[in-house]
Structures are given as C-alpha cells and as structure tokens.
Design a protein around this motif. Structure first.
Motif, PDB file in Angstrom:
ATOM      1  N   LEU A 434       0.850  -1.186   0.000  1.00 13.81           N
ATOM      2  CA  LEU A 434       0.000   0.000   0.000  1.00 13.81           C
ATOM      3  C   LEU A 434       0.884   1.233   0.000  1.00 13.81           C
ATOM      4  CD1 LEU A 434      -2.697   1.557   0.365  1.00 13.81           C
ATOM      5  CD2 LEU A 434      -2.460   1.171   2.832  1.00 13.81           C
ATOM      6  N   HIS A 435       0.593   2.158  -0.899  1.00 11.81           N
ATOM      7  CA  HIS A 435       1.406   3.369  -1.048  1.00 11.81           C
ATOM      8  C   HIS A 435       0.493   4.584  -1.112  1.00 11.81           C
ATOM      9  CE1 HIS A 435       4.811   0.724  -2.223  1.00 11.81           C
ATOM     10  NE2 HIS A 435       3.820   0.010  -2.746  1.00 11.81           N
ATOM     11  N   TYR A 436       0.815   5.602  -0.320  1.00 10.12           N
ATOM     12  CA  TYR A 436       0.097   6.876  -0.340  1.00 10.12           C
ATOM     13  C   TYR A 436       0.995   7.952  -0.935  1.00 10.12           C
ATOM     14  CZ  TYR A 436      -3.550   5.262   2.965  1.00 10.12           C
ATOM     15  OH  TYR A 436      -4.589   4.617   3.580  1.00 10.12           O
ATOM     16  N   LEU A 437       0.379   8.916  -1.622  1.00 13.80           N
ATOM     17  CA  LEU A 437       1.110  10.095  -2.050  1.00 13.80           C
ATOM     18  C   LEU A 437       1.450  10.936  -0.819  1.00 13.80           C
ATOM     19  CD1 LEU A 437       2.099  11.958  -4.366  1.00 13.80           C
ATOM     20  CD2 LEU A 437      -0.201  12.952  -4.427  1.00 13.80           C
ATOM     21  N   SER A 438       2.673  11.424  -0.747  1.00 10.68           N
ATOM     22  CA  SER A 438       3.078  12.253   0.382  1.00 10.68           C
ATOM     23  C   SER A 438       2.332  13.589   0.343  1.00 10.68           C
ATOM     24  CB  SER A 438       4.582  12.508   0.345  1.00 10.68           C
ATOM     25  OG  SER A 438       4.923  13.313  -0.772  1.00 10.68           O
ATOM     26  N   GLN A 439       2.198  14.223   1.496  1.00 10.94           N
ATOM     27  CA  GLN A 439       1.537  15.527   1.541  1.00 10.94           C
ATOM     28  C   GLN A 439       2.319  16.553   0.728  1.00 10.94           C
ATOM     29  OE1 GLN A 439      -0.339  16.548   5.266  1.00 10.94           O
ATOM     30  NE2 GLN A 439       0.251  18.692   5.065  1.00 10.94           N
ATOM     31  N   GLU A 440       3.629  16.510   0.815  1.00  6.78           N
ATOM     32  CA  GLU A 440       4.454  17.414   0.012  1.00  6.78           C
ATOM     33  C   GLU A 440       4.245  17.157  -1.473  1.00  6.78           C
ATOM     34  OE1 GLU A 440       9.189  18.663  -0.579  1.00  6.78           O
ATOM     35  OE2 GLU A 440       8.634  16.963   0.693  1.00  6.78           O
ATOM     36  N   TYR A 451      -2.600  29.575  -3.966  1.00  7.64           N
ATOM     37  CA  TYR A 451      -3.578  29.112  -2.987  1.00  7.64           C
ATOM     38  C   TYR A 451      -2.858  28.446  -1.826  1.00  7.64           C
ATOM     39  CZ  TYR A 451      -8.211  29.590  -5.183  1.00  7.64           C
ATOM     40  OH  TYR A 451      -9.392  30.070  -5.693  1.00  7.64           O
ATOM     41  N   GLY A 452      -3.382  28.670  -0.612  1.00 10.54           N
ATOM     42  CA  GLY A 452      -3.003  27.858   0.519  1.00 10.54           C
ATOM     43  C   GLY A 452      -4.096  26.814   0.718  1.00 10.54           C
ATOM     44  N   PHE A 453      -3.793  25.747   1.414  1.00  6.16           N
ATOM     45  CA  PHE A 453      -4.736  24.633   1.500  1.00  6.16           C
ATOM     46  C   PHE A 453      -4.978  24.196   2.933  1.00  6.16           C
ATOM     47  CE2 PHE A 453      -3.024  24.382  -2.779  1.00  6.16           C
ATOM     48  CZ  PHE A 453      -4.180  24.246  -3.528  1.00  6.16           C
ATOM     49  N   CYS A 454      -6.210  23.749   3.188  1.00  8.11           N
ATOM     50  CA  CYS A 454      -6.531  23.073   4.438  1.00  8.11           C
ATOM     51  C   CYS A 454      -6.172  21.608   4.271  1.00  8.11           C
ATOM     52  CB  CYS A 454      -8.014  23.221   4.771  1.00  8.11           C
ATOM     53  SG  CYS A 454      -8.485  22.325   6.260  1.00  8.11           S
ATOM     54  N   THR A 455      -5.287  21.121   5.122  1.00  3.71           N
ATOM     55  CA  THR A 455      -4.867  19.715   5.099  1.00  3.71           C
ATOM     56  C   THR A 455      -5.158  19.049   6.445  1.00  3.71           C
ATOM     57  OG1 THR A 455      -2.614  20.390   5.709  1.00  3.71           O
ATOM     58  CG2 THR A 455      -3.077  20.106   3.359  1.00  3.71           C
ATOM     59  N   ALA A 456      -6.133  19.578   7.174  1.00  6.34           N
ATOM     60  CA  ALA A 456      -6.415  19.087   8.524  1.00  6.34           C
ATOM     61  C   ALA A 456      -6.788  17.612   8.548  1.00  6.34           C
ATOM     62  CB  ALA A 456      -7.526  19.919   9.158  1.00  6.34           C
ATOM     63  N   CYS A 457      -7.432  17.118   7.496  1.00  2.04           N
ATOM     64  CA  CYS A 457      -7.814  15.703   7.485  1.00  2.04           C
ATOM     65  C   CYS A 457      -6.591  14.792   7.374  1.00  2.04           C
ATOM     66  CB  CYS A 457      -8.801  15.417   6.361  1.00  2.04           C
ATOM     67  SG  CYS A 457      -8.242  15.868   4.709  1.00  2.04           S
ATOM     68  N   PHE A 458      -5.461  15.348   6.979  1.00  4.79           N
ATOM     69  CA  PHE A 458      -4.215  14.578   6.919  1.00  4.79           C
ATOM     70  C   PHE A 458      -3.347  14.764   8.157  1.00  4.79           C
ATOM     71  CE2 PHE A 458      -4.677  15.823   2.238  1.00  4.79           C
ATOM     72  CZ  PHE A 458      -5.488  14.728   1.958  1.00  4.79           C
TER      73      PHE A 458
END
Length: 475
Positions: A434-440, A451-458
């Motif tokens: 299983l592989h996830y894309l990094s937040q960066e 744009y700035g982003f809300c990443t609270a769910c991460f």
C-alpha cells in the motif's frame, strides 16, 4: 429508515462526501430564462449533493421557492420550471453532513423579516452554529430546521442593522467556519466566501448577465465565461446598479479544501486557474515517482481514480488498463447484513474484467481510502479472478483526522488511518503493498496560483478552533 440505508450505502462506497453546491444568476437584460439556466447549473453540480435540490426566483421583488427531495432531474420538470419566472434566481443541491435528510432541511431557505424577503443557499459547515443557535433560542427564536443556513438567516433578521445588505454583512462577521453563500434580496443577488476560503465560489458572465456557482463547470454548461474566483472574505453584490464587491472581513491565510482537487470537484472545473483533471493527473505522476513497484498494469478504481492512473502510467511506463468496469446505471442499494450480500452489492457497481487481470501483477489506483471497506472488497474481487499480485496506490495522504468544515467525517474512529498505520491498513484491505502520495507531493502537484490549502484531514492542523478535542472521538 431511508436515511439509515442512505448512510450505509455511502459507507459501502467508502468516499468522502461534500455538503452542497450553490448557483445564482442575475439577468440584467430581463431576457434570460433564469429558472431553466439554474436547473442546468444545478444539474452540473449534482455530484456535490444528491439528497435534495431547490430553486428560488425573484420576479419583480416577489420571491418564490420550489424544493424537494431527490435528484434535480426528478424534482423539476417543464411545468414546474415554467412557473418559476423572474429576473434573478438561486439554486442549491444538498448532501447532509449535519442535520437529517429531510425536506425541512432542503435549500434554498426563504425567510420574511422586517428588512424584506431573503433567500439563502449555503455550502459548508459552521463550527460555532450550535453556540449561536443556543443564544438565539434563549432570546425566543424558533428554528424550523437543523441547518447552519437557518442560523445565518435568523442573525440577519435580528440584526440591529436596518439595511438588509448591512445586516447580511454583520451576520457573516459573527459566524465561523467554512461557507460559500449565495443570497437573494428583493433587488440584489449576493455572493460571499468565508475569510479562509475553504469552499469554492466563482463569478461568471453570460452576455450582460452575471452568474455565481460553486464550480466553473456550470459556466460551460450554460454558455457563460469565467471572470474570476470570488476571494476569501469578499462579498459581491449584483443589482440594477451593476456589480460591486468589498471585503466584509479581514482576509486570513488561504486554506482552501484540498479535497476539492483530490475528489470533490468535477474534472472539467477550474480552481485558482488550475484544471482539476490535470492536477489529478499530476498527482498520479508524482505518486509514480514516489513508488518502486514492478507490475504488469495500472488499473484505476473508477471513476475517481482514472486521472491519477493515467498520470501514473505516463510517468512509470506501466501500461494503463481499464480493468474494473463501473455500472453507471446503478443507484442507491439497500444493504443486507451478511458479508456475502455486501460484496455482491459492490459488484453491482464495480466489476473486474478477468481477461485483463488474471495472472497479472496489478497496481490499483484510487484517490483516497476513508473507511477501507471498498478497497478491501475490490481487492478481494480482483484476487478472486486470479490476480497474481495486487498493489494499492492512493493519490493523496492518509485521511486520519475528522473534518469539521463540511465533509461527512466528524468522528476519527470512522477513519481507518486514524486507527491503523499504513502496514495495518495494508493488511486490513488485503493488498500486497500500500502506497500513499506524500503531503508534500500532493501540494507540489497542484499549481493553483498561490492558494493555501486546508490539510487538517491529513495532519490534524485545524485553521479554525472547533472547540472539539480532535482525539476525543478516537475510542
């Protein structure tokens, strides 16, 4: 009971859901069929909410609304639309993240006050609505729904400001959270976004007429052109004097919901100058750069995994195959209690193609894993027809924290990444890896003009204090 089954069905498909879509039009030339154009706009926004829809029209200062439960095409017909005549209109499609799926909670709202009639349609979620509601009830206010939108309406009605535009402005300054609002008075169409810009809202033009909508795909449908995004903390007022805008609030750090790019928005929409499909394709490319897995084919989980799978295939050189068929004609299913029947319900919607998958090492691409139910069932199906290896690749980081700003994940214990690490999730869904894309990597994939982003769910970094302990609901 229908509400119970509807919620079960969402969990079966294991996707985040957004709250609503809004649309408004002001026809300065008086020649537009505003009801039909609003109907088309809501049809383009149907993916943002399938539980109810409504249209309110303004005919020479008289406001009339029609709304019902269900899809736009089932609610409105030629006869109903022909009765909704006027020079202005606003519309709404709803998916309930707060409150029940009831007609009383359908929008737009239409309220009467000493300041004049007001219609409101709202996308988002207020984090201080319970507090405001309690205070208003203590002062004698009677609520008829569980909507955040009604909280705003009562604030307007009780405002000490006599002018209704000033009352709306004063009310928006009291609420906290995520909101994009379209409102209509007896002579004006109004659109506003919260100071952080969590939810999308765009301004367009059709000839001499102005339109506002949650997504720009609506402009394409009705033949309008995009002017620009409405800015965080901005209010736009459209009436016979033209168009006026001002900032009703000091702008905050822009925290646009990153899930609009990951899943919510239609692929043909433009956000911050960036096409959503191309952003998702770049997420797939970045995911391929971060992975090192040998495979025979890249297969998307339809339909949300398709753009990222295309990008992954282009970057990795592994052939793209549409190895899972989605039956687009299957609607809501009523889930039975046995695992066997649940698996069959998934197969009604997603069916793997044996000739493409048997004896192959496959990489399945999806945009997210929320509860893990669908991923587990799809992997089980793919293995049952003879896949040699099944690797799961997700074009976003793990969703580990609840959202309080307008998505349907308010409890951390519902999120598999809030309970297990990546290895544990991999074992749970039955994948070889299983592989996830990094937040960066995710943020680098989105070229959204500053744009700035809300990443609270991460990452659990909430921009607005919710008053809720984010770890309190884990148990």
């Amino acid at each position: 009971m229908a509400d119970k089954y509807r919620k079960q069905d969402r969990r079966l498909m294991d996707k985040m859901e957004e709250e609503c879509g809004v649309f408004g039009i002001y026809a300065s030339d008086g020649k537009c069929d505003v009801a039909n154009l609003t109907y088309l706009g809501l049809h383009a926004l149907q993916h943002r909410g399938q539980e109810s829809a409504g249209i309110c029209v303004n005919n020479s200062g008289e406001l009339r609304v029609y709304k019902d439960m269900g899809l736009v095409t089932n609610i409105f017909d030629e006869e109903k639309l022909s009765d909704l005549t006027g020079e202005m209109a606003l519309g709404h499609v709803r998916y309930s993240t707060t409150g029940s799926s009831l007609l009383a909670n359908a929008q737009p709202l239409l309220v009467n006050s000493s300041k004049g009639d007001l219609s409101l349609a709202h996308n988002g979620n207020l984090v201080n609505s319970d507090e405001i509601r309690h205070n208003l009830e203590e002062q004698g206010t009677i609520f008829h729904s569980t909507l955040d939108t009604e909280v705003i309406a009562h604030l307007v009605a009780r405002s000490f400001k006599d002018d209704i535009i000033e009352a709306i402005t004063h009310s928006l300054q009291q609420i906290k959270g995520a909101f994009s609002i379209v409102a209509m008075t007896e002579d004006s169409l109004i659109a506003a976004r919260d100071p952080y810009g969590f939810r999308p809202l765009s301004l367009g033009r059709k000839g001499d007429n102005y339109v506002v909508a949650s997504e720009t795909c609506t402009f394409d449908i009705i033949g309008a052109e995009l002017i620009r995004d409405i800015e965080p903390g901005e209010m736009v007022i459209i009436n016979e004097d033209g168009i006026e805008s001002f900032y009703y609030s000091e702008q905050r750090p822009n925290t646009f919901c990153v899930f609009e790019f990951i899943y919510f928005a239609r692929p043909d929409s433009i956000i911050g100058g960036q096409n959503v499909h191309l952003a998702r394709r770049e997420m797939g490319r970045q995911l391929a750069r971060e992975m090192d897995v040998e495979a025979d084919s890249v297969i998307p989980v339809p339909s949300s995994g398709i753009p990222s799978a295309l990008g992954f295939s282009e970057e990795s050189g592994i052939p793209y195959q549409q190895g899972i068929l989605r039956n687009k004609y299957v609607g809501r299913t009523f889930i039975q209690p046995t695992q066997e029947i649940r698996d069959l319900k998934v197969r009604l919607k997603l069916n793997p193609i044996k000739e493409i998958i048997k004896d192959k090492k496959v990489i399945l691409i999806d945009d997210s894993i929320v509860r893990g139910t669908t991923s587990k069932q799809i992997i089980r199906m793919v293995r049952s027809i003879g896949a040699k290896e099944v690797h799961m690749a997700i074009s976003s980081p793990p969703v580990a924290y609840p959202c309080y700003y307008g998505m349907d994940t308010s409890r951390r214990k519902e999120l598999i990444a809030g309970q297990k690490d990546i290895e544990g999730i991999c074992q749970h869904i039955g994948a070889d890896s299983l592989h996830y894309l990094s937040q960066e990597g995710l943020l680098n994939s989105i070229n959204a003009n500053g744009y700035g982003f809300c990443t609270a769910c991460f990452d659990g970094e909430y921009q607005i204090e919710t008053g809720i302990d984010k770890f309190a609901l884990e148990k």
